[in-house]
Structure formats: C-alpha cells, structure tokens
Scaffold this active site. Structure first.
Site, short mmCIF file in Angstrom:
data_model
loop_
_atom_site.label_atom_id
_atom_site.label_comp_id
_atom_site.label_asym_id
_atom_site.label_seq_id
_atom_site.Cartn_x
_atom_site.Cartn_y
_atom_site.Cartn_z
N HIS A 133 0.84 -1.21 0.00
CA HIS A 133 0.00 0.00 0.00
C HIS A 133 0.87 1.26 0.00
O HIS A 133 0.69 2.16 -0.84
CB HIS A 133 -0.91 -0.01 1.24
CG HIS A 133 -1.81 1.18 1.34
ND1 HIS A 133 -3.12 1.16 0.92
CD2 HIS A 133 -1.59 2.43 1.81
CE1 HIS A 133 -3.67 2.35 1.13
NE2 HIS A 133 -2.75 3.14 1.67
N GLU A 134 1.82 1.33 0.92
CA GLU A 134 2.67 2.52 1.01
C GLU A 134 3.54 2.67 -0.24
O GLU A 134 3.80 3.79 -0.69
CB GLU A 134 3.56 2.45 2.26
CG GLU A 134 2.79 2.39 3.57
CD GLU A 134 1.78 3.51 3.74
OE1 GLU A 134 1.98 4.61 3.18
OE2 GLU A 134 0.76 3.29 4.42
#
Length: 816
Positions: free
Chosen positions: A594-595
C-alpha cells in the site's frame, strides 16, 4: 494558495474486521506497546516452523552489497535482510544529503533564510502587474509554484523529522521550524496582492498563452485562495489566520492523544483474575501486577496484555472490563476533539460556508457533502445486511460456546445471545481458528522476508512500468537511524528518477503507524529566474549559504532539468535479529505494498510543477494507486512470482496463498461496514454548523445504534482515538471511494485476459496505460477525466463528467 505539506497516513484497510466498537487508533495498525512488539517478535519466530517436522539447513544470509557476484535480486534482499548497522560511505553529508542539515541547530538559520527568500518571491509576484511588458505576469504561476516549493521543501522535511527522528533536539527544532513556516503560509493564503496578481496573470493576453499544466496549477492556487476567504474584508481575513493557527495547535494535540493510544489511567481492574482469566495460563495471569497477594490484577489500557485478554479470555466479564477500559471517556481528550470541530465550524462560517465539509470538499472529486452522504448511505444500505450475516456467524459460535449445542445457519438469530462489542474480537479469533487450525495450514510468513518483499516489488514495477529499485549505501549523516535504507528508483529509459528512504524496522519510541512522507516533490528547476527576486548577491551568506535548492538532473526524453522526488516510507516490521531477516506477516505485506503505491505515484508523477507533482492531488484520489497495489498483493500469480522460503528457497505454493487469502477474506462484510461507519462518523462531525452544540459521544452512539451492527457501549468515547479526524477531516470516505475505483481499474487493466497478451496479471500494456493515462499526471489533470480514460466505454464517458451521476457509478462499482 496551495502551500500545503503532504504526509499520507496509511488508510490501508485492516485485515481484521473493524467497527466503531473497537478501541483502535488507526484502521491499519494497533498502537503497539514495547511488550506487544516483543510478543510479535516471539510470534514471528514461532511462525518460522511449518506444521511438518522438516529440518532446514542453517540460514545463510544473502551476499552483502560489496559482493562482485551479486545479482540485482540478491543485492536488494541483502540491503534489507542483513543486520544493521548499515555500511556508510566514507563521505559525510547532511540529512537527505542536504548540505545545511548536519545538526539540528542548523534548522534555525535555514528557517530565517527560507522566510527571507519567500518574502522576496512574494513581493515580486505582488509587483508583477506593474511590469508594462507583461513578462512578470507571465511568470506569476511559475513563481507561485516556486514559492510553494521553497516553503514546503522545508516544512515537509520537518514533518518527517519531527515524527520519526530518534533525537529530541532534532524533534524540537523541526517542530519550531514547522510552526513558524506554517504560520507564515497561513498569512500568505489570505494575501490580496498574491491573489490579484494571479487573477490578472490568468486573464492577461500573453503572446505565449499559459499551458494546460500552468492553468491547472493556477486554478489550484485560486481555489485555495478562495477557500481561505480572500474575498473577505481585512479584519475577517485576519480572523481566518487566527482560527487556522488555533486549529493547527488543536490538531497537533488531538493527534498526539490519538497516536499515544488509550489513556493509561485509570488502570483496568480485574477482580478475581484467576477466575476471569481462566484458560490463559498461570504464567500470563501471574505476570499481571497486583496491589496485594490474592487481590485484583491490573492491566494498562491498550497494552499487549489487554489485547490478549480481548482475544483469548473465555469469561465475557474480563473482556468487557478490558474493552470499556480501553475506550473510557477522557474529558480532556473529548474537549480537545470537540473544540477542534467547533473551530472548524466557525472557520467555515467565516468563509461563508455552512459546514467544514462544504469547505473541504469543494476541490475534491466528490465536490460536496451531499454527494458523499449519498455515496456512503448507499454503501451502508447494501453492506449492513452482509455485515449482519457475519455477526450472525459469531452469534451462533457464541451460543455454541455457551450451551454446547450447534445452531443451524438456516435459522434466524432472534433466539441467539447478542454479540456484544467486547465479544467481537474473541469470537472472531475463535471463528478464524475453526477455518484454519494451526496444525493444518502452514504459515505464510517465512516466504516474505523484508528483502524478498522489496525485491518482489521491484520485479512488479519492472514488468509494469520499466522501473526498478537499486540499493544504495548512504553517507554518514544522511539518515536519522542506522536501520534506514535507501533505494534509488531507476527508469529503464530515463535513468534515476527519484529516491525512497525505507524506515521499515522497529525501534524504541518510533510511531507504529505506517505512512508515506514526501520530503521533496519533482519540479523543473532550470528555468527558475532567481535573479528577478531582487535579492543582492551573497544575500544568504549570513544564514550559512545555500538552502535546499538543487541544480536538477537531466532526464532522457524530458526538456530541462528536474529536482528528483524524495519520499520516505515508515513501517514497523520488527528487526533483523541474530542474522535472521525480519519476516512479514500478511498485514505487514499489505501495508508495504500500500505505502509503495504512494511512493511509485510520487516517482512516476514527476510534473514540471511542484504543486501538482505525485501525491499532491485530491485527497479522494490520492489513495487510488496505493489501494490498487493491494490487488497485486492479493494475487496468487503475483506472489508466487517472487516469494520464496527464507531458509529453503522454496517458491511459495499457490494453494497455500489461496488458503491464506480465503482466510483473510473471512468476515469481510463486518470489516467493510466498519469502514463505512467510520466514514459516516467523519462526515457527521464535519456537518456541524457554527454555534451548534456538539456532543461527539452522542453522535457516535446514535450512528452505531442506527447504522452499526453491534450495539455501542454507553459511557465510552472511542472517537478520541480516531486520529484521521484531523488530517482526513471530512475526507475519510476517500478509502472506500478509491477502493471502488481501484477494483474497477484492476478488472479493466490487469484482471482482463484480453489485455494481458500472455503476460498474465503483470501486463506491460496495462501498466503503460495506467502510467500514461493516470499516474504520470500527478494532480495536474482532472482525476475524473483520468479515470474515464482508463475505464473507457460508456461507463468511462459517464465517469468523465465528474457529476452526481459519476458518483453513483463509482458507488455501483463498490456494491458489485
């Protein structure tokens, strides 16, 4: 003005079902105490063994970076899987290789230098209409963007430092600089001179008209000026500045409370602990502090011990005490939250708007609160029955536990005992154990060392975009902790296009939540006209000379020179211990993907203008690239392409991935509905009008009673731990909104065999389409148009309009 810092706190969806009944701070991660970190380390070590009795050879770490035989994959693995301290280059530098930042006190002269330079640019812009040739007016947009970069380059860096640096002096000095420059920005946001010069620059008949990119930047600035009350009389504008400063202080206090976890006083008292905690083991029970032998035991709210009791204590009373103690009402925290909401409502009134939601959403994809409520209400109506089915599963399990009888799924739930808020974690854990007993499902953790995961991400981006990661050793002083790793991001055509610093490992006092920080945005710098700022030669010598400016890099296929983006990813993945790599659990792996979605957006979205570069885009669009990465991490095909057992080198078996994915999706209805309720709570809080009475606990309680599927507990105040109410105020719906869009993009570009050309999910055609039509623009194009271009067809045409009908289409994607 769009003089805004950009730090993205993770909104990644939790893998455990969440609802507003949970005493949690962030939807992605629990606040972890030192004890919980220790326990997670022990659990990770325990997970290294599979269910079989296979014996493995001793772990042999990958070769270090200096090994001449290393391949790209092995070099990346070594970069993250070898124990630190890392090897420093012989040379030394300042933080992020910024020459001035060799010690914390250097921030003071840098602050003064930034103010002097920014003030000169401000004066130049305000005087631009006086130039009869019109040349200065033609430079207004460029100079406003440069002004934004000068200020945010320091502010964004300080935002990172004050949150992650382990040394107190760095924290104190960065906070001081942050406050000074943010206050200066608030004043600029109400500058009539800047606003009037910009409006004249946009309407002026320039011989060389403003480009579409310049017009987009100008519109962003104009919108921010208008949202800052530029049309108001001077005295009212000053009130805007005062309220903004006040909100900055309140927000920081609220965020500090939320990030610190539940109030640790009073302690949670457990009378008769031997009875209440029966089955949890004498060692655990005896470890709890007591005031006298044989007396009550005490637990710190939010601690690892409290979490263990919530999940594993058979007695409901023990779980009730821990649950209510974890979200007990703290009057001071409630007062700070409600004062923040009141000030926002007052500021909205000053700006001539009904609510803070109206202010915030004016430049978002959703445009107004009505559209957001419509989107969320339709989701709630659809998902509430689905979440109710998950609650029914847990109710039947509770009934079976209490009576020993089995309860048929075909019967209703009216005759079953209620599922209390404090029951949810316990019976969810129990339910998951019935789906996958430890004895039958080998753990997935050993296949994902941190180095393996980063190497896998590099392979994915190489296939999709022609972009890969190259490990780079750092200069002494370049990073804030020896465990921080640097990756240079390399495009197969353009060369190095940016830098990612990975602060992924645990350390004492490090915030446990995941985040993406933009330290520096991309921007074209070779056409900066510094000489026109009116500053004498050598003006900055008294401040130590040059600031954070760079000469920029030449990139193949691009005209001019660009400063390269610098971003930081922070996570909390344990440590490399005794020569063994830090192994990632499923939630850790999803968080990293996600990051990294945010990071790759920053790398690809390198525009000419700082203010629309990378993640500098609408809040309800910025989560799209990161959530799309969650689809890749949930693909067995993708995972099996890089995941290998850290001891044996065995490729991750696809059936094992599928089994874990199935387990991971259990109780998904309850999880999604919890997110919907949180987004609705955020909207309700920011629909409050000026001078309206606020009872944040009642709003939360009423919402749960009418929309939730588990009844709330009176006398509690979970809302003070909802940290995103500050940074994502009135925009928390963004995760669900972008989740719907990401699902559609995934199905359109990557899951469709017609676009794969034999390449499978990691289709270069799909990656190029996403890059060219969406990622490369950053915030420089209307997101509705970008999404329409990607989706295409009739739906693409409807979505491109960006109206209420477009919102309904997106809502339909989520319901499907």
């Amino acid at each position: 003005m769009s003089l805004r810092s950009r730090a993205i706190r993770s909104l990644a969806q939790p893998r455990r079902p969440t609802s507003l009944n949970l005493p949690r701070i962030y939807p992605t991660k629990l606040h972890l105490s030192t004890a919980s970190r220790l326990n997670r380390s022990q659990q990770s070590q325990a997970a290294l063994a599979t269910s079989t009795s296979t014996t493995y050879d001793p772990y042999v770490p990958p070769p270090p970076l200096s090994s001449p035989s290393r391949g790209d994959d092995e070099a990346l693995k070594a970069h993250f899987d070898l124990p630190h301290p890392t090897t420093f280059n012989a040379s030394s530098s300042g933080l992020f290789t910024f020459a001035p930042l060799t010690h914390p006190e250097a921030l003071r002269p840098l602050t003064e230098r930034t103010l002097v330079q920014a003030s000169a640019i401000v004066q130049r812009i305000c005087d631009a209409p006086l130039d009869p040739s019109g040349k200065e007016l033609r430079l207004v947009v460029k100079n406003l963007d440069r002004l934004s970069d000068v200020l945010c380059g320091v502010i964004d860096m300080c935002e990172l430092v004050r949150n992650v640096h382990p040394e107190q002096r760095w924290i104190e000095e960065s906070e001081r600089t942050y406050e000074v420059l943010c206050s200066f920005m608030n004043e600029l946001n109400t500058s009539r001179g800047l606003y009037e010069s910009l409006t004249k620059a946009v309407s002026y008949p320039h011989p060389q008209p403003l480009s579409s990119a310049e017009l987009k930047v100008a519109q962003t600035f104009l919108s921010d000026f208008e949202r800052s009350g530029i049309h108001l009389p001077p005295a009212v504008r000053q009130k805007f500045v005062s309220l903004s400063d006040s909100l900055l202080s309140l927000g920081r206090t609220f965020l500090s409370f939320a990030s610190s976890g539940p109030s640790i006083k009073p302690l949670i008292e457990l009378p008769e602990p031997d009875r209440l905690l029966a089955g949890m083991g004498s060692q655990f029970i005896d470890s709890l502090p007591r005031k006298r032998r044989g007396g009550a035991a005490y637990v710190v709210p939010g601690s690892w011990e409290a979490q263990m009791i919530s999940r594993y204590a058979r007695e409901g009373e023990a779980r009730r005490l821990v649950y209510t103690g974890g979200i007990q009402r703290d009057p001071e925290r409630v007062e700070v939250l409600e004062e923040m909401l009141k000030k926002r409502a007052e500021l909205a009134d000053v700006l001539g708007k009904e609510t803070w939601g109206d202010v915030t959403l004016s430049d978002k994809m959703a445009k107004n609160p009505k559209n957001v409520f419509g989107f969320l209400d339709s989701l709630a109506k659809h998902h509430r029955p689905v979440a109710g089915l998950d609650v029914g599963i847990l109710q039947r399990l509770k009934a079976t536990t209490l009576t020993g009888n089995n309860y048929d799924l075909s019967n209703g739930t009216a005759h079953l005992p209620p599922l209390n808020a404090w029951d949810r974690d316990y019976f969810a854990e129990k339910y998951l154990s019935t789906l996958a007993p430890t004895s039958s499902l080998p753990p997935i953790t050993p296949y994902f060392s941190t180095g393996t995961a980063l190497s896998g991400l590099s392979k994915i981006f190489k296939k999709l975009y022609g972009i890969s990661f190259v490990p780079k050793s750092v200069d002494r002083g370049e990073v804030w902790h020896e465990s921080v790793r640097r990756l240079d991001v390399v495009d197969e055509n353009e060369g190095t296009i940016g830098i990612i610093y990975c602060d992924l490992f645990s350390r004492q006092n490090k915030p446990p939540s995941a985040a993406h920080y933009t330290v520096r945005c991309s921007r074209r710098v070779d056409d900066d006209d510094h000489s026109g700022d009116g500053l004498p030669e050598g003006w900055d010598q008294k401040y130590g000379g040059r600031g954070l400016e760079v000469d920029g890099e030449m990139l193949k296929g691009k005209e001019g020179r660009y400063q390269l983006p610098i971003v930081v990813l922070t996570c909390d993945f344990g440590n490399v211990d005794n020569g063994r790599p830090a192994l990632l659990g499923w939630n850790d792996l999803e968080t990293l993907f996600h990051e990294m979605g945010h990071a790759i957006h920053s790398m690809i979205g390198r525009t000419e203008f700082h203010n629309v570069s990378g993640t500098r885009c609408a809040t309800d669009f910025v989560e799209l690239p990161s959530i799309l990465m969650e689809h890749f991490v949930s693909s067995p095909e993708v995972l099996s392409s890089f995941a290998t057992h850290y001891l044996t080198g065995e490729t991750l078996p696809i059936p094992l991935v599928q089994a874990h994915l199935k387990l991971n999706q259990s109780l998904a209805g309850l999880e999604t509905h919890g997110q919907i309720c949180m987004a609705l709570l955020d909207q309700k809080y920011h629909s409050i009008k000026h001078n309206q009475e606020i009872d944040s606990s009642k709003i939360w309680y009423d919402l749960q009673s009418h929309v939730g599927v588990i009844q709330p507990v009176e006398g509690t105040a979970w809302q003070t731990q909802f940290g995103h109410l500050y940074g994502y105020g009135a925009t928390y719906y963004s995760y669900l909104f972008d989740r719907a869009i990401a699902g559609k993009v995934w199905n359109t570009l990557f899951a469709s065999p017609s676009l794969q050309n034999g390449e499978g999910v990691l289709s270069r055609d799909g990656g190029e389409m996403l890059k060219e039509k969406l990622l490369k623009w950053g915030g420089g194009r209307d997101p509705w148009l970008m999404i329409g271009d990607v989706i295409q067809g009739k739906e693409g045409e409807v979505v491109s309009k960006g109206d209420e009908g477009s919102m309904k289409v997106v809502g339909g994607w989520m319901i499907k």
